[in-house]
Write an enzyme that holds these catalytic residues in place. Structure first.
Site, mmCIF file in Angstrom:
data_model
loop_
_atom_site.group_PDB
_atom_site.id
_atom_site.type_symbol
_atom_site.label_atom_id
_atom_site.label_comp_id
_atom_site.label_asym_id
_atom_site.label_seq_id
_atom_site.Cartn_x
_atom_site.Cartn_y
_atom_site.Cartn_z
ATOM 1 N N TYR A 50 1.638 1.286 14.151
ATOM 2 C CA TYR A 50 2.353 2.258 13.334
ATOM 3 C C TYR A 50 1.869 3.546 13.175
ATOM 4 O O TYR A 50 0.506 3.949 13.297
ATOM 5 C CB TYR A 50 2.588 1.411 11.902
ATOM 6 C CG TYR A 50 1.236 1.236 11.027
ATOM 7 C CD1 TYR A 50 0.616 0.200 11.282
ATOM 8 C CD2 TYR A 50 0.767 2.121 10.105
ATOM 9 C CE1 TYR A 50 -0.687 -0.147 10.628
ATOM 10 C CE2 TYR A 50 -0.372 1.727 9.388
ATOM 11 C CZ TYR A 50 -1.032 0.838 9.858
ATOM 12 O OH TYR A 50 -2.315 0.513 8.883
ATOM 13 N N HIS A 55 0.783 -1.182 0.150
ATOM 14 C CA HIS A 55 0.110 0.056 0.240
ATOM 15 C C HIS A 55 0.771 1.390 0.122
ATOM 16 O O HIS A 55 1.995 1.248 0.713
ATOM 17 C CB HIS A 55 -0.786 0.132 1.236
ATOM 18 C CG HIS A 55 -1.703 -1.204 1.246
ATOM 19 N ND1 HIS A 55 -2.553 -1.519 2.462
ATOM 20 C CD2 HIS A 55 -2.289 -1.994 0.478
ATOM 21 C CE1 HIS A 55 -3.155 -2.508 2.322
ATOM 22 N NE2 HIS A 55 -3.152 -2.823 0.833
HETATM 23 C C1 TDO Z 1 -5.257 2.280 7.006
HETATM 24 C C2 TDO Z 1 -6.737 2.820 7.478
HETATM 25 C C3 TDO Z 1 -7.647 2.036 7.158
HETATM 26 N N1 TDO Z 1 -8.986 2.566 7.691
HETATM 27 C C4 TDO Z 1 -10.196 1.626 7.665
HETATM 28 C C5 TDO Z 1 -10.354 1.524 6.223
HETATM 29 C C6 TDO Z 1 -11.125 -0.133 6.210
HETATM 30 O O1 TDO Z 1 -12.636 -0.006 6.206
HETATM 31 C C7 TDO Z 1 -10.439 -0.634 7.347
HETATM 32 C C8 TDO Z 1 -9.186 -1.825 7.151
HETATM 33 O O2 TDO Z 1 -8.402 -1.025 6.064
HETATM 34 P P1 TDO Z 1 -7.395 -1.742 5.330
HETATM 35 O O3 TDO Z 1 -8.103 -3.069 4.765
HETATM 36 O O4 TDO Z 1 -6.901 -0.811 4.087
HETATM 37 O O5 TDO Z 1 -6.435 -2.246 6.078
HETATM 38 P P2 TDO Z 1 -4.687 -2.471 5.973
HETATM 39 O O6 TDO Z 1 -4.872 -3.618 4.856
HETATM 40 O O7 TDO Z 1 -4.301 -3.048 7.220
HETATM 41 O O8 TDO Z 1 -4.085 -1.436 5.457
HETATM 42 C C9 TDO Z 1 -2.799 -1.215 5.892
HETATM 43 O O9 TDO Z 1 -1.878 -2.034 5.270
HETATM 44 C C10 TDO Z 1 -0.508 -1.908 5.581
HETATM 45 C C11 TDO Z 1 0.286 -2.632 4.892
HETATM 46 C C12 TDO Z 1 -0.056 -0.404 5.589
HETATM 47 O O10 TDO Z 1 0.952 -0.110 4.961
HETATM 48 C C13 TDO Z 1 -1.022 0.854 6.044
HETATM 49 O O11 TDO Z 1 -0.679 2.207 5.645
HETATM 50 C C14 TDO Z 1 -2.529 0.410 5.623
HETATM 51 O O12 TDO Z 1 -2.679 0.586 4.208
HETATM 52 O O13 TDO Z 1 -9.967 0.472 8.070
HETATM 53 C C15 TDO Z 1 -9.195 3.579 8.569
HETATM 54 O O14 TDO Z 1 -10.175 3.916 8.851
HETATM 55 N N2 TDO Z 1 -8.015 4.282 8.797
HETATM 56 C C16 TDO Z 1 -6.746 4.130 8.085
HETATM 57 O O15 TDO Z 1 -5.797 4.669 8.437
#
Ligand code: TDO
Length: 187
Positions: A135, A66
């Protein structure tokens, strides 16, 4: 807290001092002056950390890769429980290490923290039964600015420590067979 360079410019590894006794252990996980000095000593801009996240994943989960396109985030990553293989990919076109990746085990044992600057894609694979990742980010999360690059992009050829015959557990967004909007490296 010690800070060491890695083979990718700007990616730093912080190693805390752990005080172990009969009660358990103690360590500092952030000390602003030490953190700032690590950057100023390397002629790097000191990042302001504006958001902290925590996620829990079970074994064989792979999250990533990401990055945010217009509002890139620097990320300071640590593991409070379990062990992960953490990966940063240099997407800075002007960088001498453009297209290279680095993988580092982060665990509750080693206490390492990896600093991944803006301009990198980030992902991790969980090696323990459960892993809690905490993080801090230098920009706010913006869902519509986030991009996903395939974890198994053939050009990047990341050597994930995934056992033979194991399919990593990924979200729909991170599944190259499902997500049509995934970015291909170099495209
Ligand atoms: C990353 C993030 C997600 N969310 C929400 C969106 C979604 O409904 C839920 C889960 O999001 P994701 O599936 O994108 O979560 P995830 O796959 O854990 O995303 C993370 O992956 C790692 C590898 C990174 O580097 C991070 O920056 C972030 O992108 O949480 C937030 O509200 N705030 C945030 O900062």
């Amino acid at each position: 807290m010690k800070c060491i360079n890695t083979e990718l410019a700007g990616v730093l590894l912080f190693s805390p001092q752990k005080f172990i006794d009969e009660r358990g252990f103690f360590m500092e996980t952030l000390r602003q002056n030490v953190f700032n000095d690590a950057f100023t000593q390397r002629d790097l801009t000191v990042p302001q950390l504006v958001q902290e996240n925590q996620s829990r994943s079970v074994k064989n989960v792979l999250r990533g890769l990401h990055f945010q396109q217009h509002f890139p985030q620097g990320k300071l990553i640590r593991v409070s429980r379990g062990c992960i293989f953490d990966v940063a990919v240099d997407l800075r076109q002007e960088s001498s290490t453009y297209g290279q990746w680095i993988g580092q085990q982060l665990s509750d044992e080693n206490g390492y923290q990896m600093w991944i600057p803006k301009g990198f894609a980030h992902g991790f694979y969980v090696l323990s039964d459960v892993a809690d990742i905490i993080y801090k980010c230098s920009e706010y999360y913006q869902a519509d600015d986030e991009q996903t690059m395939a974890w198994n992009d053939p050009t990047l050829n990341i050597q994930w420590p995934i056992p033979a015959n194991v399919e990593p557990i990924v979200s729909r967004k991170d599944n190259p067979n499902i997500n049509p909007n995934m970015i291909t490296f170099g495209a």
